[in-house]
Design a protein around this motif. Structure first.
Motif, short mmCIF file in Angstrom:
data_model
loop_
_atom_site.label_atom_id
_atom_site.label_comp_id
_atom_site.label_asym_id
_atom_site.label_seq_id
_atom_site.Cartn_x
_atom_site.Cartn_y
_atom_site.Cartn_z
N PRO A 1 0.78 -1.24 -0.10
CA PRO A 1 0.05 -0.08 0.02
C PRO A 1 0.89 1.21 0.02
O PRO A 1 2.16 1.25 0.39
CB PRO A 1 -0.76 -0.04 1.34
CG PRO A 1 -0.78 -1.58 1.72
CD PRO A 1 0.70 -2.01 1.10
N ASP A 2 0.48 2.34 -0.45
CA ASP A 2 0.98 3.52 -0.35
C ASP A 2 1.19 3.92 1.08
O ASP A 2 0.47 3.52 1.89
CB ASP A 2 -0.08 4.86 -0.83
CG ASP A 2 -0.23 4.60 -2.37
OD1 ASP A 2 0.82 3.93 -3.11
OD2 ASP A 2 -1.11 5.27 -2.95
N TYR A 3 2.33 4.73 1.37
CA TYR A 3 2.71 4.85 3.04
C TYR A 3 1.78 5.76 3.45
O TYR A 3 1.41 5.41 4.72
CB TYR A 3 3.84 6.09 2.90
CG TYR A 3 5.15 5.43 2.02
CD1 TYR A 3 5.21 3.84 1.81
CD2 TYR A 3 6.15 6.15 1.54
CE1 TYR A 3 6.29 3.34 1.16
CE2 TYR A 3 7.51 5.59 1.02
CZ TYR A 3 7.56 4.18 0.69
OH TYR A 3 8.63 3.78 0.27
N SER A 4 0.96 6.55 2.73
CA SER A 4 -0.23 7.32 3.49
C SER A 4 -1.41 6.40 3.86
O SER A 4 -2.17 6.78 4.69
CB SER A 4 -0.68 8.40 2.58
OG SER A 4 -0.99 7.98 1.49
N ASN A 5 -1.71 5.30 3.35
CA ASN A 5 -2.76 4.53 3.55
C ASN A 5 -2.25 3.26 4.53
O ASN A 5 -3.05 2.47 4.74
CB ASN A 5 -3.17 3.75 2.35
CG ASN A 5 -3.75 4.80 1.37
OD1 ASN A 5 -4.28 5.57 1.73
ND2 ASN A 5 -3.69 4.28 0.11
N LEU A 6 -1.09 3.30 5.27
CA LEU A 6 -0.77 2.40 5.99
C LEU A 6 -1.10 2.39 7.52
O LEU A 6 -1.40 3.55 8.17
CB LEU A 6 1.07 2.20 6.02
CG LEU A 6 1.55 1.55 4.80
CD1 LEU A 6 3.04 1.70 4.84
CD2 LEU A 6 1.16 0.14 4.31
N ILE A 7 -1.55 1.26 8.50
CA ILE A 7 -1.73 1.07 9.66
C ILE A 7 -0.81 0.12 9.99
O ILE A 7 -0.84 -0.97 9.68
CB ILE A 7 -3.05 1.06 10.10
CG1 ILE A 7 -4.26 2.09 9.69
CG2 ILE A 7 -3.33 1.01 11.57
CD1 ILE A 7 -5.59 2.02 9.64
N ILE A 8 0.36 0.39 11.10
CA ILE A 8 1.22 -0.49 11.35
C ILE A 8 0.47 -1.19 12.51
O ILE A 8 -0.03 -0.88 13.59
CB ILE A 8 2.31 -0.01 11.70
CG1 ILE A 8 3.03 0.55 10.62
CG2 ILE A 8 3.29 -0.89 12.42
CD1 ILE A 8 4.20 1.52 10.67
N TYR A 9 0.89 -2.61 12.63
CA TYR A 9 0.30 -3.48 13.82
C TYR A 9 1.53 -4.27 14.22
O TYR A 9 2.16 -4.89 13.83
CB TYR A 9 -0.85 -4.46 13.58
CG TYR A 9 -1.32 -5.21 14.68
CD1 TYR A 9 -2.13 -4.51 15.49
CD2 TYR A 9 -1.08 -6.35 14.70
CE1 TYR A 9 -2.68 -5.41 16.55
CE2 TYR A 9 -1.71 -7.34 15.88
CZ TYR A 9 -2.40 -6.58 16.87
OH TYR A 9 -3.08 -7.30 17.94
N GLN A 10 2.14 -3.84 15.45
CA GLN A 10 3.24 -4.31 16.14
C GLN A 10 3.25 -5.45 17.08
O GLN A 10 2.49 -5.38 17.84
CB GLN A 10 4.27 -3.34 16.73
CG GLN A 10 5.74 -3.67 17.16
CD GLN A 10 6.44 -2.71 17.92
OE1 GLN A 10 5.82 -2.15 19.11
NE2 GLN A 10 7.77 -2.56 17.58
N ILE A 11 3.86 -6.57 16.96
CA ILE A 11 3.73 -7.83 17.68
C ILE A 11 5.12 -8.36 18.01
O ILE A 11 6.15 -7.89 17.59
CB ILE A 11 3.08 -8.95 16.80
CG1 ILE A 11 3.76 -9.30 15.70
CG2 ILE A 11 1.52 -8.19 16.52
CD1 ILE A 11 3.01 -10.68 15.31
N HIS A 12 4.97 -9.37 18.73
CA HIS A 12 6.29 -10.19 19.21
C HIS A 12 5.94 -11.60 18.82
O HIS A 12 4.95 -12.07 19.55
CB HIS A 12 6.70 -9.94 20.73
CG HIS A 12 7.86 -10.76 21.12
ND1 HIS A 12 7.69 -11.90 21.61
CD2 HIS A 12 9.19 -10.49 20.88
CE1 HIS A 12 8.96 -12.49 21.84
NE2 HIS A 12 10.09 -11.54 21.53
N ILE A 13 6.53 -12.15 17.88
CA ILE A 13 6.12 -13.44 17.54
C ILE A 13 5.89 -14.49 18.66
O ILE A 13 4.97 -15.24 18.80
CB ILE A 13 6.97 -13.94 16.55
CG1 ILE A 13 7.24 -13.25 15.24
CG2 ILE A 13 6.62 -15.65 16.17
CD1 ILE A 13 6.10 -13.43 14.42
N GLY A 14 6.76 -14.55 19.78
CA GLY A 14 6.99 -15.42 20.72
C GLY A 14 5.77 -15.32 21.94
O GLY A 14 5.54 -16.32 22.39
#
Length: 657
Positions: A130-143
């Motif tokens: 997606p275009d940068y302006s359309n991004l929503i980041i979701y941060q996780i830790h795999i473990g």
């Protein structure tokens, strides 16, 4: 048959590369006296240390050791036996190893594995980042994100089981914490030294468990019209990580890798690591500057890479390129670029330019997000996102903490009661990221892995109400915090669990049940959590449906600290599609509140967070679907309206929509 120079040229890749009839091997060790290839190849054990001259690699004039061995197949295990001038020859792992064997005593007893990069069948050919302006980041830790069984580590395949959930949430950029192999078990991921191989902690080895995951994978594939996979195709850490990225892509979610190029760590007691790879004899006193890969500059518990060496720079650039080419990643989050620059003056800046330019050539839609804090290196934040061709570092975005600090400060102040002073001005002044040319150059958040880790600060619900993290106060203030993040300019970043009112701090150890996400409470009908999740899902949909909330333009035109109210106007230049966002941390409803509006006429109430408390809130306070902006000029806007503002709420109005 021993090693030969068949298939060897100056262009062969580093590491082990399968060819017709065998594999090439290439490793950098300019000061080593001899480098032998040892392993089990085609079922034949050749762990001979330095006793077999047929396993000796050939040294070229640039310090690279190469050789071709016939009969090598995918899955074969190997290491190098390095004889240096230190008088203590020993095994060394391949710095470019695609995969390592699992071990409960890592790094001891660990071998490198020869793997074909083509053993996983990708399905993501039609995916476009997606275009940068359309991004929503979701941060996780795999473990610890979603372990299948307590107290096991979560795995790449466990993340696949949450893809339906992520799609329903509405995010479109999944950002795990670093996934490279680390000595620590468990680990945050920031002290890796085997940078190319996925962490074996996140790999599923049990065949029965693999069959269960395979059923989920094939269900997800079938729903998109793809044929099923086999157990063999999801065997091994690299293929399981590839499957995670592939399934995310199929379902419209980009993936960012968190990479650590400012330092590496975990060397104590690990004689097989890259620390003194070519086993140089050290004078007394010795310094870490004599390491093949590192300097004596300590960085967050590790050592800074020796970026004054072209080969070390290339090693890191090769690592990022490898993730693009073999794992199809869409973005990188670069850990502490400010520390990298500070520890590597003046060569660090040139390294960043070469890194960002090379990767942009490989993938022009790649998002390159630098964690950069000006207090750690004296450069303007605007220079970090300036193109390398103009003298900048060449990154696309930076972490933006001004909005986080302002929102968390206001939420905490509001928790002390209606009589406490709350700085709404700070929120209003931080909505547009300062000193950046584009709004999407900033990645703001209100929670992240550093801030709310055990031992650091608390989650937003606890900040909002320290006595009861699921009270009306905690729920409503948390909605305001997340709503402001999603309504502000920039690329918002959500931390795992924030979307459903998780109130417990997190840590990387899944054996501590009190730090795992409360999936069971969410699925068993915890009303506060399910209502918060619905709120987050719907606000994300609002962001998708209202282009102004993803755009550049903002007029933060109103703030009143006494009333604890702010308002700002968002629009698209040349198109309109205007929206007005009103947020309140007042503990009381405000009726007949006079507020300026940018255009006269009817404004629909597109969103009211008060409705989501005990959904559908029978006591919700609002504007019955809309308001009329028919009053005179106010707040430097051409007209005004009388509106109702619920307690501790966020409202969004849209003109004629």
């Amino acid at each position: 048959m021993g090693l030969s120079q068949a298939n060897i040229s100056s262009s062969i890749p580093m590491g082990a590369t399968l060819k017709a009839g065998g594999a090439t091997f290439k490793v950098w060790g300019p000061l080593a006296k001899a480098v032998y290839l040892n392993g089990t190849f085609g079922g034949t054990s050749r762990w001979t240390k330095d006793t077999d001259p047929g396993l000796l690699l050939t040294l070229d004039e640039s310090g690279y050791w190469t050789g071709f061995l016939a009969g090598v197949a995918g899955g074969d295990q190997y290491k190098y036996f390095v004889v240096g001038s230190d008088g203590n020859p020993n095994y060394k792992r391949d710095p470019y190893a695609r995969e390592l064997t699992a071990s409960n005593t890592f790094p001891f007893g660990v071998n490198c594995i020869v793997r074909s990069p083509d053993s996983y069948p990708w399905h993501d050919q039609n995916f476009i980042t997606p275009d940068y302006s359309n991004l929503i980041i979701y941060q996780i830790h795999i473990g610890v994100y979603a372990p299948a069984v307590f107290p096991n580590n979560g795995t790449f395949l466990d993340v696949i089981t949450k893809i339906d959930y992520l799609v329903a949430l509405g995010i479109n950029l999944l950002q795990p914490l670093p996934i490279a192999e680390c000595k620590e078990t468990p680990d945050l991921g920031y002290d890796g030294a085997d940078l190319f191989s996925p962490d074996s902690l996140y790999t599923v080895y049990d065949p029965a468990a693999l069959a269960g995951y395979l059923a989920t994978i094939n269900r997800l594939l079938a729903a998109k019209g793809f044929p099923p996979l086999t157990v063999a195709q999801i065997t091994g850490g690299p293929n399981q990580l590839k499957a995670m990225v592939d399934l995310c892509h199929i379902y419209g979610i980009a993936v960012a890798f968190d990479v650590v190029y400012n330092h590496a760590g975990g060397f104590i007691g690990d004689d097989e690591s890259i620390y003194f790879w070519d086993r140089e004899a050290l004078p007394s006193p010795a310094t870490n500057n004599q390491s093949l890969f590192f300097t004596n500059v300590g960085v967050v518990g590790g050592l800074s890479f020796a970026l004054w060496k072209n080969e070390v720079c290339q090693f890191l650039i090769d690592n990022a390129s490898f993730f693009i080419n073999e794992f199809h990643v869409d973005a990188f989050r670069y850990d502490e670029i400010s520390l990298l620059l500070g520890a590597n003056q003046p060569v660090g800046w040139t390294f960043c330019q070469n890194l960002t330019n090379t990767l942009r050539y490989l993938k022009n839609r790649l998002l390159q997000n630098a964690e950069f804090w000006p207090g750690e290196f004296s450069a303007a934040v605007s220079a970090i996102v300036q193109p390398a061709s103009q003298g900048g570092a060449g990154f696309d975005t930076v972490q933006h903490d001004a909005l986080r600090l302002a929102i968390r400060g206001a939420i905490k102040s509001a928790s002390f009661g209606q009589s406490s002073a709350v700085n709404m001005d700070a929120i209003l002044g931080s909505l547009y990221p300062p000193n950046l040319p584009q709004a999407w150059n900033a990645v703001p958040c209100v929670e992240n892995h550093d801030i709310i880790k055990v031992g650091n600060d608390v989650r937003i619900p606890v900040l909002a109400d320290g006595s009861d993290a699921q009270s009306f106060y905690a729920r409503s203030r948390s909605k305001v915090a997340t709503g402001l993040l999603l309504a502000a300019p920039g690329i918002p970043q959500i931390f795992m669990g924030q979307e459903f009112l998780e109130n417990r701090q997190w840590c990387d150890d899944p054996t501590i049940n009190g730090n795992l996400l409360e999936w069971a409470a969410l699925s068993s009908g915890n009303k506060a959590m399910s209502d918060q999740l619905l709120f987050t899902q719907d606000f994300i949909r609002l962001r998708w449906n209202q282009p102004a909330l993803r755009g550049q333009s903002i007029n933060p035109y109103y703030s009143n600290n006494s009333d604890r109210v702010i308002a700002f106007h968002r629009w698209i230049d040349g198109q309109g599609q205007d929206v007005v966002v009103v947020a309140s941390l007042n503990d009381n409803p405000l009726f007949g509140y006079q507020l300026g509006f940018p255009q006269s006429g009817h404004w629909n109430e597109l969103f009211n967070s008060d409705i989501y408390d005990t959904w559908v809130n029978p006591l919700a306070v609002g504007n019955y679907g809309g308001i009329q902006a028919n009053g005179g000029p106010m707040h430097n806007l051409p007209c005004s309206a009388s509106i109702t503002i619920p307690p501790r709420a966020i409202l969004v109005f849209g003109i004629g929509q």
